[in-house]
Enzyme design. Structure first.
Site, mmCIF file in Angstrom:
data_model
loop_
_atom_site.group_PDB
_atom_site.id
_atom_site.type_symbol
_atom_site.label_atom_id
_atom_site.label_comp_id
_atom_site.label_asym_id
_atom_site.label_seq_id
_atom_site.Cartn_x
_atom_site.Cartn_y
_atom_site.Cartn_z
ATOM 1 N N HIS A 105 -39.429 -5.849 -10.765
ATOM 2 C CA HIS A 105 -40.877 -5.918 -10.978
ATOM 3 C C HIS A 105 -41.178 -6.598 -12.309
ATOM 4 O O HIS A 105 -40.263 -7.057 -13.013
ATOM 5 C CB HIS A 105 -41.530 -4.541 -10.844
ATOM 6 C CG HIS A 105 -41.042 -3.517 -11.842
ATOM 7 N ND1 HIS A 105 -41.102 -3.702 -13.197
ATOM 8 C CD2 HIS A 105 -40.487 -2.288 -11.664
ATOM 9 C CE1 HIS A 105 -40.628 -2.637 -13.818
ATOM 10 N NE2 HIS A 105 -40.224 -1.767 -12.894
ATOM 11 N N HIS B 193 -41.768 12.911 -14.272
ATOM 12 C CA HIS B 193 -41.591 13.079 -12.825
ATOM 13 C C HIS B 193 -42.410 14.227 -12.235
ATOM 14 O O HIS B 193 -42.349 14.472 -11.030
ATOM 15 C CB HIS B 193 -40.099 13.215 -12.504
ATOM 16 C CG HIS B 193 -39.348 11.973 -12.867
ATOM 17 N ND1 HIS B 193 -38.712 11.795 -14.085
ATOM 18 C CD2 HIS B 193 -39.175 10.821 -12.191
ATOM 19 C CE1 HIS B 193 -38.170 10.599 -14.118
ATOM 20 N NE2 HIS B 193 -38.433 9.985 -13.003
ATOM 21 N N LYS C 142 -50.552 2.771 -15.849
ATOM 22 C CA LYS C 142 -49.099 2.698 -15.740
ATOM 23 C C LYS C 142 -48.712 2.071 -14.391
ATOM 24 O O LYS C 142 -49.334 2.362 -13.378
ATOM 25 C CB LYS C 142 -48.550 4.134 -15.826
ATOM 26 C CG LYS C 142 -47.105 4.165 -16.150
ATOM 27 C CD LYS C 142 -46.591 5.566 -16.353
ATOM 28 C CE LYS C 142 -45.081 5.442 -16.377
ATOM 29 N NZ LYS C 142 -44.366 6.649 -16.365
ATOM 30 N N CYS D 285 -34.852 11.681 -14.327
ATOM 31 C CA CYS D 285 -34.434 11.087 -15.609
ATOM 32 C C CYS D 285 -32.914 10.977 -15.697
ATOM 33 O O CYS D 285 -32.398 10.278 -16.552
ATOM 34 C CB CYS D 285 -34.893 11.921 -16.801
ATOM 35 S SG CYS D 285 -36.661 12.119 -16.919
ATOM 36 N N LYS E 2 -44.964 2.985 -8.281
ATOM 37 C CA LYS E 2 -44.914 2.820 -6.831
ATOM 38 C C LYS E 2 -45.945 3.729 -6.163
ATOM 39 O O LYS E 2 -46.591 3.348 -5.197
ATOM 40 C CB LYS E 2 -43.510 3.212 -6.349
ATOM 41 C CG LYS E 2 -42.866 2.175 -5.478
ATOM 42 C CD LYS E 2 -41.406 2.507 -5.311
ATOM 43 C CE LYS E 2 -40.919 2.230 -3.916
ATOM 44 N NZ LYS E 2 -39.518 2.633 -3.738
ATOM 45 N N HIS F 135 -39.137 -5.658 -15.515
ATOM 46 C CA HIS F 135 -37.787 -6.224 -15.562
ATOM 47 C C HIS F 135 -37.871 -7.715 -15.895
ATOM 48 O O HIS F 135 -37.080 -8.239 -16.678
ATOM 49 C CB HIS F 135 -37.084 -6.084 -14.209
ATOM 50 C CG HIS F 135 -37.041 -4.675 -13.679
ATOM 51 N ND1 HIS F 135 -37.432 -4.355 -12.408
ATOM 52 C CD2 HIS F 135 -36.647 -3.516 -14.257
ATOM 53 C CE1 HIS F 135 -37.273 -3.056 -12.208
ATOM 54 N NE2 HIS F 135 -36.810 -2.519 -13.324
ATOM 55 N N CYS G 143 -33.211 17.093 -15.212
ATOM 56 C CA CYS G 143 -34.195 16.390 -14.376
ATOM 57 C C CYS G 143 -33.466 15.299 -13.607
ATOM 58 O O CYS G 143 -32.884 14.398 -14.209
ATOM 59 C CB CYS G 143 -35.323 15.784 -15.213
ATOM 60 S SG CYS G 143 -36.386 14.711 -14.213
ATOM 61 N N CYS H 212 -41.213 18.064 -15.945
ATOM 62 C CA CYS H 212 -40.809 16.831 -16.631
ATOM 63 C C CYS H 212 -42.056 15.957 -16.701
ATOM 64 O O CYS H 212 -42.706 15.735 -15.676
ATOM 65 C CB CYS H 212 -39.713 16.129 -15.831
ATOM 66 S SG CYS H 212 -39.589 14.390 -16.261
HETATM 67 N N1 MSP Z 1 -30.085 1.192 -16.159
HETATM 68 C C1 MSP Z 1 -30.799 1.533 -17.324
HETATM 69 C C2 MSP Z 1 -30.472 0.597 -18.467
HETATM 70 C C3 MSP Z 1 -29.026 0.530 -18.821
HETATM 71 S S1 MSP Z 1 -28.738 -0.635 -20.059
HETATM 72 C C4 MSP Z 1 -27.207 -0.390 -20.542
HETATM 73 C C5 MSP Z 1 -32.282 1.441 -17.051
HETATM 74 N N2 MSP Z 1 -32.655 0.699 -16.009
HETATM 75 S S2 MSP Z 1 -34.189 0.410 -15.560
HETATM 76 O O1 MSP Z 1 -34.111 -0.297 -14.311
HETATM 77 O O2 MSP Z 1 -34.936 1.617 -15.586
HETATM 78 O O3 MSP Z 1 -34.725 -0.586 -16.593
HETATM 79 C C6 MSP Z 1 -35.413 -0.209 -17.757
HETATM 80 C C7 MSP Z 1 -35.855 -1.470 -18.434
HETATM 81 O O4 MSP Z 1 -36.666 -2.276 -17.543
HETATM 82 C C8 MSP Z 1 -36.733 -1.305 -19.648
HETATM 83 O O5 MSP Z 1 -36.013 -0.976 -20.816
HETATM 84 C C9 MSP Z 1 -37.373 -2.681 -19.715
HETATM 85 O O6 MSP Z 1 -36.436 -3.620 -20.131
HETATM 86 C C10 MSP Z 1 -37.693 -2.917 -18.269
HETATM 87 N N3 MSP Z 1 -38.967 -2.318 -17.876
HETATM 88 C C11 MSP Z 1 -39.155 -1.446 -16.835
HETATM 89 N N4 MSP Z 1 -40.494 -1.173 -16.746
HETATM 90 C C12 MSP Z 1 -41.174 -1.817 -17.715
HETATM 91 C C13 MSP Z 1 -42.534 -1.996 -18.012
HETATM 92 N N5 MSP Z 1 -43.524 -1.415 -17.343
HETATM 93 N N6 MSP Z 1 -42.848 -2.829 -19.028
HETATM 94 C C14 MSP Z 1 -41.900 -3.527 -19.722
HETATM 95 N N7 MSP Z 1 -40.611 -3.401 -19.440
HETATM 96 C C15 MSP Z 1 -40.178 -2.423 -18.556
HETATM 97 O O7 MSP Z 1 -33.039 2.001 -17.809
#
Ligand code: MSP
Length: 640
Positions: A17, A145, A294, A128, A297, A20, A125, A142
């Site tokens: 999304h 969640h 925020k 998390c 989904k 990412h 949790c 939490c």
């Molecule tokens: N798998 C772990 C990270 C391991 S790194 C060694 C994880 N994955 S995640 O899919 O939840 O990704 C989190 C990351 O996705 C955030 O730190 C950021 O880089 C990005 N984002 C997810 N949602 C976001 C927003 N709404 N806004 C900006 N970035 C965000 O945590």
């Protein structure tokens, strides 16, 4: 100098999304930027594929965990090329090499006594994937969640993180840039004021099998973070591959604020225990919200990068995200703001500057880069601003202040657009004795465009390539060597290509493709003509006319017509008006002018283009002269 940039590896329990995409666009942009600054750069992203959440998602989808992770990891890998994101490595935590290295690290850390076995009870949790403290709960739930965590008591392996607390505090204090922006550094230091607990790094296989088995006890698998964080070094061949020697400890990690603790506390202490130097810097950004809410989904407001690219193109999406968010703070996404940047910053400001300049070179300089003569004060001012922009851009990019870097670029775009109006090349072209002056003005514009494309290469790679192709530049961008004034060779062929950015309507469609209203010919138009000729109308008749001030923000000739120009006006909302002035004005010379329009004429179709109003002009012996106001006034002001 080496530079190694990483994104988090993303969980495969959700599809890619906007959030990412942002981290990954930042990493790609900074990697491109370092490369055009002649640094040896590497960029890694990937997917995090172990843990309870993945098993849950796979079960929900009715497939095996392996099938599931292959599918979603493939979606992440495929999401990046359409955004012009080009990682050097895409790592998966299910890669065999990764698994082996994680196991050998676990064994080393265990052998040196930094991993021990102990009883643990706490509130876990599932969402998390971690134990929560009582303090973190909101009404027993939490906060993320909205569910109560489950009380769990089990024996597990622990990493002696507390042993490295003092070292970590000193390291952060002695290296002010270790965690940026500063707010996050302060957050970590304040957290470290309390004694650190050791980190639980395992799960019993009775509870979870989808993980890397501990080499010293196969009844347990590693807990996600000890597995995931190590990707940053397995991806460059730790312990003995050349890439590791080349890129570590030059590593800089990009994350959002959600995973600050694992990256700022777990990871450096793990590295210290393994006996590897800490990474160089951690860059922490804020969260993207959608229309101030925020992204989730459940709310159903998740923005998919692929859909944005289909509608707006990769460069617009990249520009928007980097321009709109101040790195470190939260930002809000909306299609309206994306559309506004597309039409104003990209189509109007940059797109117009580019097409006006090239069209004038085509018209007045035979499609070739002219030779620059002596620079006037106004030329010198633009040249100085364009060269200063390069330094400012570099400084802001190095500080991850992408929005400021782009503001610096757009300040020069604005200045160059004003320079065109001030120097009016179309006037100079009327008198052959001005030939050298005209050549210098056009050269100044082309050289400014070259420097703009040089900065944009990292942010909007496709646009920079198009600009360079039109300018006849076939060497790759090099910010150190090419950031000087006067490098364009005179006599070089210039090509006027397609507009860089289409103007779009509210639905994100190109304006040209918009369904036109049914034309309304005849009667009413004649009636307004009668206002000019009769001279005898009542005041009531006059008040029926809605006269407004409008700014011309784009102009182009209508194909197969010598007389008609298609104008895009701001009054203050945008509208298209067709004006019969092409024999008197070139499109490039009227952009930025304020004119008076009849705003409430019924739409009429002229040569296939629907006109929403009429521009007033005076017909004198001198020809047709556009109406105007004596001082700038807000667009849309009523004329009465
Ligand atoms: N798998 C772990 C990270 C391991 S790194 C060694 C994880 N994955 S995640 O899919 O939840 O990704 C989190 C990351 O996705 C955030 O730190 C950021 O880089 C990005 N984002 C997810 N949602 C976001 C927003 N709404 N806004 C900006 N970035 C965000 O945590």
């Amino acid at each position: 100098m080496s530079f190694y940039i990483t994104t988090p590896i993303f969980y495969v329990n959700a599809k890619p999304h906007l959030g990412h995409a942002y981290s990954t666009i930042v990493a790609d942009t900074i990697c491109r930027f370092k490369r055009i600054c002649a640094e040896d750069s590497r960029f890694q992203t990937g997917t995090d594929e172990h843990g309870d959440k993945i098993v849950e998602a796979a079960t929900g989808a009715g497939v095996s965990p392996k099938e599931y992770v292959d599918r979603i990891s493939g979606m992440f890998r495929a999401a990046w090329p359409p955004l012009s994101i080009e990682p050097d490595n895409f790592i998966r935590t299910t890669d065999q090499e990764h698994i082996q290295v994680v196991q050998s690290i676990l064994q080393d850390v265990y052998d040196k006594g930094d991993i021990y076995f102990s009883e643990y009870s706490g509130l876990y949790c599932n969402g998390c994937e971690r134990f929560l403290t009582e303090k973190e709960l909101v009404d027993g739930n939490c906060p993320d969640h909205q569910k109560p965590p489950a009380p769990i008591s089990e024996q597990n392996y622990f990493f002696r993180m507390s042993k490295y607390q003092d070292w970590l505090i000193d390291h952060i204090k002695n290296n002010p840039e270790f965690i940026t922006p500063e707010r996050y550094r302060n957050e970590v230091l304040s957290f470290l004021k309390e004694p650190l607990e050791d980190l639980c790094i395992s799960r019993p296989t009775s509870r979870l099998t989808w993980g890397i088995p501990l080499p010293f006890d196969t009844n347990f698998v590693t807990y996600v973070w000890f597995d995931a964080l190590i990707n940053y070094i397995t991806g460059i061949g730790y312990p003995d591959k050349d890439l590791f020697a080349r890129y570590w400890p030059a590593a800089e990690h990009i994350i959002a604020k959600d995973i600050l603790k694992p990256h700022a506390i777990f990871w450096p202490t793990m590295l210290q225990s393994i006996g590897i130097a800490p990474y160089k810097r951690l860059h922490v950004h804020g969260y993207w919200n959608i229309n101030e809410t925020k992204m989730s989904k459940t709310i159903g407001n998740v923005v998919r990068p692929g859909e944005l690219v289909d509608e707006f193109g990769a460069d617009t999406v990249r520009y928007f995200l980097l321009r709109e968010m101040s790195f470190g703070l939260d930002a809000s996404f909306s299609t309206e703001s994306l559309l506004a940047r597309q039409n104003s910053d990209l189509a109007n400001d940059l797109g117009n500057l580019f097409s006006r300049s090239l069209t004038m070179v085509a018209r007045f300089a035979g499609n070739q880069t002219p030779k620059q003569g002596n620079l006037s004060e106004s030329d010198q001012e633009l040249a100085d601003a364009a060269v200063a922009m390069i330094e400012e851009f570099k400084a802001q990019m190095n500080g991850f202040a992408f929005h400021k870097a782009l503001q610096a670029v757009w300040a020069v775009i604005g200045r160059a657009n004003r320079y065109i109006v001030e120097n009016a090349p179309w006037e100079l072209a009327k008198d052959p004795t001005n030939a050298e002056r005209l050549a210098t003005v056009l050269y100044t514009l082309l050289e400014t465009l070259r420097l703009l494309a040089l900065c944009l290469a990292a942010v909007m790679p496709g646009t920079a390539v198009k600009m360079n192709a039109s300018l006849g530049i076939d060497t790759g961008p090099d910010l150190l060597q090419q950031g000087r004034w006067g490098l364009l060779e005179p006599g070089c062929a210039i090509t006027v290509g397609e507009a860089l950015f289409p103007r779009m309507d509210k639905k994100g469609k190109k304006k040209e493709k918009k369904k036109q209203d049914k034309p309304q010919e005849g009667k009413k138009q004649k009636k307004s003509e009668s206002v000019d000729t009769d001279g005898m109308i009542s005041f009531d008749d006059f008040t029926k006319l809605d006269l407004r001030v409008a700014e011309i923000v784009a102009a182009e000739k209508i194909k197969k017509s010598d007389r008609l120009l298609k104008l895009t006006l701001k009054a203050p909302e945008e509208r298209t008006v067709v004006a019969g002035i092409a024999e008197h004005y070139g499109p490039e010379e009227i952009i930025g002018k304020q004119v008076i329009i009849v705003a409430n004429l019924k739409p009429a179709k002229l040569m296939g283009v629907t006109s929403h109003g009429m521009v007033l002009a005076a017909k004198g012996e001198e020809g047709l002269v556009l109406s105007s106001v004596s001082r700038p006034v807000s667009n849309g002001s009523k004329v009465s």
